[in-house]
Design a protein around this motif. Structure first.
Motif, PDB file in Angstrom:
ATOM      1  N   SER A  56      -7.208  -3.466  -2.505  1.00 28.68           N
ATOM      2  CA  SER A  56      -5.854  -3.328  -1.966  1.00 28.68           C
ATOM      3  C   SER A  56      -5.825  -3.452  -0.455  1.00 28.68           C
ATOM      4  O   SER A  56      -4.836  -3.909   0.133  1.00 28.68           O
ATOM      5  CB  SER A  56      -5.261  -1.980  -2.380  1.00 28.68           C
ATOM      6  N   LYS A  59      -7.747  -7.445   0.356  1.00 27.56           N
ATOM      7  CA  LYS A  59      -7.059  -8.584  -0.266  1.00 27.56           C
ATOM      8  C   LYS A  59      -7.967  -9.828  -0.383  1.00 27.56           C
ATOM      9  O   LYS A  59      -7.665 -10.888   0.175  1.00 27.56           O
ATOM     10  CB  LYS A  59      -5.789  -8.931   0.497  1.00 27.56           C
ATOM     11  N   TYR A  85      -3.908  -6.160 -10.217  1.00 26.01           N
ATOM     12  CA  TYR A  85      -3.923  -7.250  -9.231  1.00 26.01           C
ATOM     13  C   TYR A  85      -3.947  -8.598  -9.947  1.00 26.01           C
ATOM     14  O   TYR A  85      -4.917  -9.339  -9.882  1.00 26.01           O
ATOM     15  CB  TYR A  85      -5.151  -7.131  -8.316  1.00 26.01           C
TER      16      TYR A  85
END
Length: 228
Positions: A56, A59, A85
């Motif tokens: 998170s 990325k 994700y």
């Protein structure tokens, strides 16, 4: 002024997150990746929980994970990534036999599988292929998969272990490593009752009569299939 202008240049390299509980393995792969002009290691983690937090924040475009982690497994990482994700690509590096584990990994959402014994030789090719949206497997496994597709069936001599679910296989492997039910529950972050349920399911699927037969079968399988 020149320095300010240079700092505004966008870094277009693909960001790679490495997840492996062996620092030496991470170092070797990171060293190779960071020498490339089209990719860079944006982070390294040694366990699943920290890896999920790093995703998170960092990325990455791709996660390269070991299938065996101290607090969980690469399969568990993939399942969580797919849930939280979507669109993030995962590729697994493993010491485990690809003919048995690659299928499980692909069902869990991976787009590539690479044995550690050939990781440094093939990893750049594998990463680029997966980032391009293709699936990466070894030539040997690709030939086997094609042969099975042409025949329209799996090998009739396949081990019944292939019929276990992803979680059942994890429990089965830990049983084969002489882990107690409580230890397995702690390692997989599940309740003891849940592990007991999986044990019963495994015995039923493998046609085993009792706990002793299960332990003996699992131990023999681990010694045969998983290098030490």
């Amino acid at each position: 002024m020149a320095q300010a202008k240079q700092s505004n240049v966008k870094d277009t390299r693909a960001r790679i997150l490495l997840v492996d509980d062996h620092a030496v393995v991470r170092y070797g792969i990171a060293h190779l990746i960071n020498r490339q002009t089209d990719m860079v290691v944006c982070g390294e983690e040694g366990d699943a929980s920290r890896a999920l937090s790093a995703i998170s924040t960092l990325k990455p475009a791709l996660v390269v994970a070991d299938i065996s982690l101290k607090d969980s497994s690469g399969v568990e990482v993939m399942l969580n990534i797919n849930a939280d994700y979507r669109g993030l690509v995962v590729r697994l590096v493993s010491v485990h036999d690809e003919s048995r584990y690659a299928e499980i990994d692909f069902r869990s959402g991976a787009l590539g599988y690479l044995m550690k014994e050939e990781a440094l030789e093939k990893i750049l090719t594998a990463i680029r292929r997966v980032l391009d949206g293709a699936i990466y497997v070894s030539d040997r496994l690709a030939a086997k998969m094609l042969q099975q597709q042409v025949r329209g069936q799996s090998d009739i001599n396949e081990s019944p272990v292939k019929g276990l679910s992803d979680r059942e296989l994890e429990v089965f492997q830990l049983i084969g490593q002489w882990k107690k039910t409580r230890d397995i529950a702690d390692e997989l972050h599940l309740s003891i009752k849940t592990i007991e349920y999986y044990r019963e399911q495994i015995k039923r699927k493998l046609n085993l009569k009792n706990a002793a037969e299960l332990t003996q079968y699992a131990t023999a399988w681990v010694q045969r299939e998983i290098p030490t």
